[in-house]
Design an enzyme around this catalytic site. Structure first.
Site, short mmCIF file in Angstrom:
data_model
loop_
_atom_site.label_atom_id
_atom_site.label_comp_id
_atom_site.label_asym_id
_atom_site.label_seq_id
_atom_site.Cartn_x
_atom_site.Cartn_y
_atom_site.Cartn_z
N ASP A 74 -0.95 -1.70 14.92
CA ASP A 74 -1.79 -0.65 14.37
C ASP A 74 -1.21 0.69 14.79
OD1 ASP A 74 -4.92 -0.68 13.24
OD2 ASP A 74 -4.33 1.20 14.18
N ASN B 281 -2.17 -5.30 6.09
CA ASN B 281 -3.51 -4.78 5.90
C ASN B 281 -3.62 -3.27 6.12
OD1 ASN B 281 -6.61 -5.00 5.98
ND2 ASN B 281 -6.14 -4.24 8.03
N TYR C 135 -4.51 6.41 -4.26
CA TYR C 135 -4.96 5.12 -3.73
C TYR C 135 -4.93 4.05 -4.82
CZ TYR C 135 -7.80 1.76 -1.12
OH TYR C 135 -8.27 0.63 -0.47
N LYS D 128 -2.57 0.64 -4.96
CA LYS D 128 -3.13 -0.70 -4.95
C LYS D 128 -2.76 -1.48 -6.21
CE LYS D 128 -5.05 -0.44 -0.90
NZ LYS D 128 -4.55 -1.25 0.24
N ILE E 68 -16.39 -2.56 1.83
CA ILE E 68 -16.70 -3.39 2.99
C ILE E 68 -17.32 -2.52 4.08
CG2 ILE E 68 -15.75 -4.97 4.71
CD1 ILE E 68 -15.60 -5.95 1.76
N THR F 267 -17.33 -1.31 7.13
CA THR F 267 -16.44 -1.16 8.28
C THR F 267 -16.65 0.21 8.90
OG1 THR F 267 -14.60 -0.13 7.07
CG2 THR F 267 -14.73 -2.56 7.04
#
Length: 247
Positions: free
Chosen positions: A38, A88, A154, A158, A187, A189
């Protein structure tokens, strides 16, 4: 359902929180050795320390090809190879109309969300083939097939990621390497913690399931695709979006 990943070596980017952290935890629970990478090295270290010696952390900026090459080399040096990879790491970017989108921001978003996945696969694929084969899962989005006003960079990244996944799958499927993409809806998060109640409710309303997804639900699909139970699945783009894309 817990999958058997004993004897497998895995690499997860964007591993310090959210979906990435959930994937790391499920892989470790299944017996895998995991390199949790990360850009926030301290947060990645905290995840690794909570899971014991089977998981190790590394700070990496996936938009830097040399750093990505070092990441894969570090995985091989620490664990002896590589079998499973989950690409990810991603960022959301500015919310602006296309003609107003700053060039610097465009390149920043694509640098992480698209180029970072390409760099990762470029170095992961030879390592996985050298280890006898395995699986890659690239984290796309529902915006890998849908549009979203104000998110040209974005959405472009994707969409391209899904196409790149399919092309790579065609190239390597006969060599024992499966490559798939996962498309989460919105999601729940830490990325959404700053959102006000009205905006949050608006996101929920976009999902026929009547709620947002959880990181654990996305991780469950991801780990299924990484497992031997998905041995005939490659080149596919799998939604986990509470019905968003069926509207």
């Amino acid at each position: 359902m817990q999958h058997d990943f004993a004897g497998r070596i895995a690499l997860v980017t964007g591993a310090a929180s959210g979906i990435g952290e959930a994937v790391v935890r499920q892989l470790a629970a299944g017996g895998a050795q995991v390199l949790a990478a990360d850009i926030d090295g301290n947060a990645a270290t905290a995840v690794a320390m909570s899971l014991g010696e089977r998981v190790q952390a590394l700070q990496v900026d996936v938009s830097d090809p040399d750093a990505v090459r070092h990441m894969v080399d570090a995985c091989k040096e620490r664990f002896g190879g590589l079998h499973l990879a989950v690409n990810n790491a991603g960022i959301s970017g500015a919310s602006l109309q296309t003609a107003d989108y700053p060039l610097e921001e465009w390149h920043r978003v694509l640098g992480v969300n698209l180029h970072g996945v390409f760099y990762s696969m470029k170095y992961e694929i030879p390592a996985i083939l050298a280890s006898g084969g395995g699986t890659v899962v690239n984290m796309a989005s529902i915006l890998g097939t849908n549009g979203w006003a104000g998110a040209a960079a974005y959405v472009a990244a994707k969409h391209a990621l899904v196409g790149m996944t399919k092309s790579a799958a065609l190239e390597y499927s006969a060599r024992g390497l499966r490559i798939n993409a996962v498309g989460p809806g919105f999601i729940d998060t830490p990325l959404l913690q700053s959102m006000d109640d009205r905006a949050y409710a608006g996101l929920v309303a976009l999902h026929p399931a009547g709620r947002l997804g959880t990181a654990e639900e996305v991780a469950a699909l991801t780990c299924f695709l990484l497992s031997d139970k998905a041995s005939f699945i490659t080149g596919s783009y799998h939604l986990v979006d509470g019905g968003y894309s069926s509207r």
